[in-house]
Design a protein around this motif. Structure first.
Motif, PDB file in Angstrom:
ATOM      1  N   ASN A 297      26.779  33.804  29.437  1.00  0.00           N
ATOM      2  CA  ASN A 297      26.610  35.234  29.153  1.00  0.00           C
ATOM      3  C   ASN A 297      26.804  36.071  30.413  1.00  0.00           C
ATOM      4  OD1 ASN A 297      26.059  35.008  26.404  1.00  0.00           O
ATOM      5  ND2 ASN A 297      23.867  34.708  26.732  1.00  0.00           N
ATOM      6  N   LEU A 298      26.232  35.622  31.516  1.00  0.00           N
ATOM      7  CA  LEU A 298      26.340  36.370  32.769  1.00  0.00           C
ATOM      8  C   LEU A 298      27.778  36.398  33.281  1.00  0.00           C
ATOM      9  CD1 LEU A 298      23.099  35.039  34.489  1.00  0.00           C
ATOM     10  CD2 LEU A 298      23.495  37.360  33.642  1.00  0.00           C
ATOM     11  N   ILE A 299      28.488  35.297  33.125  1.00  0.00           N
ATOM     12  CA  ILE A 299      29.888  35.264  33.543  1.00  0.00           C
ATOM     13  C   ILE A 299      30.719  36.243  32.715  1.00  0.00           C
ATOM     14  CG2 ILE A 299      31.975  33.823  33.526  1.00  0.00           C
ATOM     15  CD1 ILE A 299      30.197  31.495  34.452  1.00  0.00           C
ATOM     16  N   ASN A 300      30.470  36.281  31.408  1.00  0.00           N
ATOM     17  CA  ASN A 300      31.193  37.221  30.551  1.00  0.00           C
ATOM     18  C   ASN A 300      30.882  38.669  30.914  1.00  0.00           C
ATOM     19  OD1 ASN A 300      32.581  35.333  28.993  1.00  0.00           O
ATOM     20  ND2 ASN A 300      30.936  35.166  27.489  1.00  0.00           N
ATOM     21  N   LEU A 301      29.646  38.940  31.286  1.00  0.00           N
ATOM     22  CA  LEU A 301      29.233  40.309  31.588  1.00  0.00           C
ATOM     23  C   LEU A 301      29.714  40.780  32.954  1.00  0.00           C
ATOM     24  CD1 LEU A 301      25.578  40.312  30.236  1.00  0.00           C
ATOM     25  CD2 LEU A 301      27.403  41.825  29.475  1.00  0.00           C
ATOM     26  N   PHE A 302      29.655  39.911  33.969  1.00  0.00           N
ATOM     27  CA  PHE A 302      29.833  40.370  35.352  1.00  0.00           C
ATOM     28  C   PHE A 302      31.026  39.761  36.085  1.00  0.00           C
ATOM     29  CE2 PHE A 302      25.309  40.933  34.373  1.00  0.00           C
ATOM     30  CZ  PHE A 302      25.196  42.288  34.624  1.00  0.00           C
ATOM     31  N   ASN A 303      31.678  38.756  35.505  1.00  0.00           N
ATOM     32  CA  ASN A 303      32.843  38.145  36.149  1.00  0.00           C
ATOM     33  C   ASN A 303      32.572  37.842  37.626  1.00  0.00           C
ATOM     34  OD1 ASN A 303      36.195  39.234  37.004  1.00  0.00           O
ATOM     35  ND2 ASN A 303      35.498  37.183  36.478  1.00  0.00           N
TER      36      ASN A 303
ATOM     37  N   ILE B  24      29.419  26.641  29.537  1.00  0.00           N
ATOM     38  CA  ILE B  24      30.288  27.668  30.112  1.00  0.00           C
ATOM     39  C   ILE B  24      31.697  27.525  29.548  1.00  0.00           C
ATOM     40  CG2 ILE B  24      31.389  28.436  32.254  1.00  0.00           C
ATOM     41  CD1 ILE B  24      28.758  27.717  33.686  1.00  0.00           C
ATOM     42  N   ALA B  25      32.189  26.303  29.467  1.00  0.00           N
ATOM     43  CA  ALA B  25      33.529  26.076  28.912  1.00  0.00           C
ATOM     44  C   ALA B  25      33.608  26.520  27.454  1.00  0.00           C
ATOM     45  CB  ALA B  25      33.896  24.601  29.043  1.00  0.00           C
ATOM     46  N   GLN B  26      32.520  26.365  26.729  1.00  0.00           N
ATOM     47  CA  GLN B  26      32.510  26.696  25.304  1.00  0.00           C
ATOM     48  C   GLN B  26      32.342  28.193  25.062  1.00  0.00           C
ATOM     49  OE1 GLN B  26      29.378  24.715  23.155  1.00  0.00           O
ATOM     50  NE2 GLN B  26      29.973  25.568  21.161  1.00  0.00           N
ATOM     51  N   HIS B  27      31.523  28.859  25.888  1.00  0.00           N
ATOM     52  CA  HIS B  27      31.112  30.225  25.556  1.00  0.00           C
ATOM     53  C   HIS B  27      31.645  31.314  26.488  1.00  0.00           C
ATOM     54  CE1 HIS B  27      28.434  28.617  22.527  1.00  0.00           C
ATOM     55  NE2 HIS B  27      27.792  27.881  23.424  1.00  0.00           N
ATOM     56  N   ALA B  28      32.038  30.967  27.699  1.00  0.00           N
ATOM     57  CA  ALA B  28      32.532  31.992  28.624  1.00  0.00           C
ATOM     58  C   ALA B  28      34.035  32.171  28.450  1.00  0.00           C
ATOM     59  CB  ALA B  28      32.215  31.610  30.071  1.00  0.00           C
ATOM     60  N   MET B  29      34.481  33.422  28.512  1.00  0.00           N
ATOM     61  CA  MET B  29      35.900  33.707  28.355  1.00  0.00           C
ATOM     62  C   MET B  29      36.699  33.081  29.506  1.00  0.00           C
ATOM     63  SD  MET B  29      35.663  37.689  27.200  1.00  0.00           S
ATOM     64  CE  MET B  29      37.444  37.830  27.034  1.00  0.00           C
ATOM     65  N   PRO B  30      37.813  32.436  29.195  1.00  0.00           N
ATOM     66  CA  PRO B  30      38.570  31.746  30.248  1.00  0.00           C
ATOM     67  C   PRO B  30      38.936  32.638  31.424  1.00  0.00           C
ATOM     68  CG  PRO B  30      39.370  31.092  28.087  1.00  0.00           C
ATOM     69  CD  PRO B  30      38.387  32.197  27.850  1.00  0.00           C
ATOM     70  N   VAL B  31      39.354  33.878  31.161  1.00  0.00           N
ATOM     71  CA  VAL B  31      39.762  34.746  32.274  1.00  0.00           C
ATOM     72  C   VAL B  31      38.577  35.150  33.133  1.00  0.00           C
ATOM     73  CG1 VAL B  31      41.800  35.609  31.107  1.00  0.00           C
ATOM     74  CG2 VAL B  31      39.621  36.804  30.805  1.00  0.00           C
ATOM     75  N   SER B  32      37.371  35.119  32.583  1.00  0.00           N
ATOM     76  CA  SER B  32      36.178  35.466  33.358  1.00  0.00           C
ATOM     77  C   SER B  32      35.646  34.286  34.145  1.00  0.00           C
ATOM     78  CB  SER B  32      35.081  35.991  32.422  1.00  0.00           C
ATOM     79  OG  SER B  32      35.487  37.174  31.772  1.00  0.00           O
ATOM     80  N   ARG B  33      35.815  33.088  33.598  1.00  0.00           N
ATOM     81  CA  ARG B  33      35.217  31.912  34.239  1.00  0.00           C
ATOM     82  C   ARG B  33      36.160  31.191  35.180  1.00  0.00           C
ATOM     83  NH1 ARG B  33      36.276  29.200  28.874  1.00  0.00           N
ATOM     84  NH2 ARG B  33      37.749  27.508  29.319  1.00  0.00           N
ATOM     85  N   GLU B  34      37.474  31.505  35.145  1.00  0.00           N
ATOM     86  CA  GLU B  34      38.443  30.658  35.835  1.00  0.00           C
ATOM     87  C   GLU B  34      38.234  30.617  37.348  1.00  0.00           C
ATOM     88  OE1 GLU B  34      42.232  32.126  34.711  1.00  0.00           O
ATOM     89  OE2 GLU B  34      42.012  34.082  35.694  1.00  0.00           O
ATOM     90  N   ARG B  35      37.656  31.683  37.910  1.00  0.00           N
ATOM     91  CA  ARG B  35      37.454  31.697  39.363  1.00  0.00           C
ATOM     92  C   ARG B  35      35.982  31.619  39.745  1.00  0.00           C
ATOM     93  NH1 ARG B  35      41.097  36.198  42.210  1.00  0.00           N
ATOM     94  NH2 ARG B  35      40.291  35.027  43.994  1.00  0.00           N
ATOM     95  N   ALA B  36      35.110  31.530  38.762  1.00  0.00           N
ATOM     96  CA  ALA B  36      33.675  31.485  39.052  1.00  0.00           C
ATOM     97  C   ALA B  36      33.277  30.102  39.551  1.00  0.00           C
ATOM     98  CB  ALA B  36      32.869  31.844  37.807  1.00  0.00           C
ATOM     99  N   LYS B  37      32.657  30.072  40.716  1.00  0.00           N
ATOM    100  CA  LYS B  37      32.187  28.809  41.293  1.00  0.00           C
ATOM    101  C   LYS B  37      30.690  28.692  41.084  1.00  0.00           C
ATOM    102  CE  LYS B  37      35.715  28.882  44.947  1.00  0.00           C
ATOM    103  NZ  LYS B  37      36.361  30.127  44.457  1.00  0.00           N
TER     104      LYS B  37
END
Length: 391
Positions: A313-319, A344-357
């Protein structure tokens, strides 16, 4: 004059958060020439705030660029960290060096403002008495596990201990009697700033710091600035709803909050140890899970599921560029990383999570303490020559 003092503060801030830096490196960071750096450094050195040394191990032709270091043992702040079950006081030198510290247990005895202030003041006075006589107390900072009103250090709400509108900052300032204001901040907010300054978030201005104590707190930086919200109570991620159907009750009055599903009480209940409490009890569950004990491994996998939903949820909200797990969540994430990653793989949007470490705290249990120290140093770093320290 104001611009000049700002430049002095900027240089001192770089040395404070990054440690020894050459004149050349400082000139590059600040976008000025070396003669300007030479003049600024000379003023700070005359005030006793920094010193210059030749770089160690220098060989070859040419004159080396001197290294500028903070005077960590001469200038220090008192830093306090108030967690649910422990109190920490430290004398922290310029540059983030912990010079001396005290730790005591805190009993879970309800609204205990007087006890907390008395314990912290006692430790603080001991630290001051042990400091070198020619050293300078530059400020006082404190981290508290609750919602803090900006400006006066009032604890508006601390659910685990029942603190509501407790004048923590003012009472601690009075008890210390140092003539210095106590700058108070939420522990997770301060932990986020500390990780960005000198921990796992260096170079990542868009970050999320998740802090696990008994509950779960959060600090969010956007463009290197803390997301405080309208009144300073932003980023209460522990009370983000993750389990709306049949969720565990939360002390905030809701149910299914992130901290209700991933905090201390949830971990111990899932492992069949609801009668236990404390960080060591949680660590015992984690150790058993790592050792392959089936019940504890299943418990931590379930905790990882809920934690992963919250992080998604946080990744989707704040990238964010980085999500940092601190406090007890360092150990929770270490054992539940597969479940967190799967959610995260299931629920976060790919474009938002792709660079999140996803990273463990680089400052470990000292993240919130060092964040409190930086709050204490804020006035000095804003205007290094506000006082005459040369005498």
């Amino acid at each position: 004059m104001r611009r000049h003092r700002s430049s002095l503060g900027t240089l001192l801030h770089h040395v404070h958060v990054s440690g020894p830096l050459s004149r050349a490196a400082l000139a590059e960071r600040m976008g000025v020439n070396r003669s300007t750096i030479l003049g600024l450094t000379a003023e700070l050195a005359a005030a006793g705030l920094v010193r210059e040394e030749p770089p160690s191990g220098t060989t070859g032709a040419g004159r080396p660029s001197f290294v500028v270091l903070p005077e960590s043992r001469r200038f220090w702040v008192l830093a306090f960290d108030v967690a649910v079950d422990r109190l920490t006081a430290a004398r922290v030198g310029l540059g983030g060096l912990v010079l001396d510290r005290r730790d005591v247990a805190r009993s879970r005895a309800g609204a205990d403002l007087d006890t907390v202030v008395r314990e912290l003041a006692t430790m603080g006075r001991e630290l001051v008495a042990a400091a070198p006589p020619d050293s300078v107390a530059a400020g006082v900072g404190a981290a508290y596990c609750g919602m803090i009103r900006p400006g006066d250090g009032m604890v508006r709400y601390g659910p685990e201990m029942g603190w509501v509108d407790q004048a923590f900052g003012a009472e601690l300032e009075r008890a210390l009697g140092l003539g210095l204001p106590v700058a108070v901040g939420n522990e997770a907010h301060l932990g986020a700033l500390a990780e960005y300054a000198r921990g796992a978030g260096v170079g990542s201005p868009d970050l999320i710091y998740l802090h696990g104590d008994v509950g779960v707190g959060g600090g969010i930086l956007v463009g290197g600035k803390l997301l405080g919200g309208e009144s300073g109570y932003g980023a209460e991620v522990g009370h983000m709803l993750v389990n709306p159907v049949g969720g565990r009750p939360c002390l905030c009055g809701s149910a299914g909050c992130l901290e209700a599903e991933t905090g201390e009480h949830a971990i111990l209940a899932a492992a069949g140890r609801p009668e236990m409490s404390g960080r060591e009890a949680v660590r015992a569950v984690i150790r058993d899970a790592e050792a392959g004990h089936l019940a504890e491994a299943a418990a931590m996998a379930g905790i990882g599921d809920w934690l992963g939903i919250g992080v998604a949820n946080l990744i989707n909200l704040f990238n964010p560029g980085v999500v940092i797990f601190g406090g007890v969540l360092r150990e929770v994430y270490a054992v539940a990383a597969p479940e967190v990653a799967a959610r995260i793989a299931q629920h976060a949007m790919p474009v938002s999570r792709e660079r999140a470490k996803l990273r463990l705290s680089g400052l470990a249990d000292d993240a919130t303490l060092l964040g409190a120290a930086d709050r204490g140093f804020a006035a000095l770093l804003a205007d290094p020559l506000q006082h005459d320290f040369s005498s």
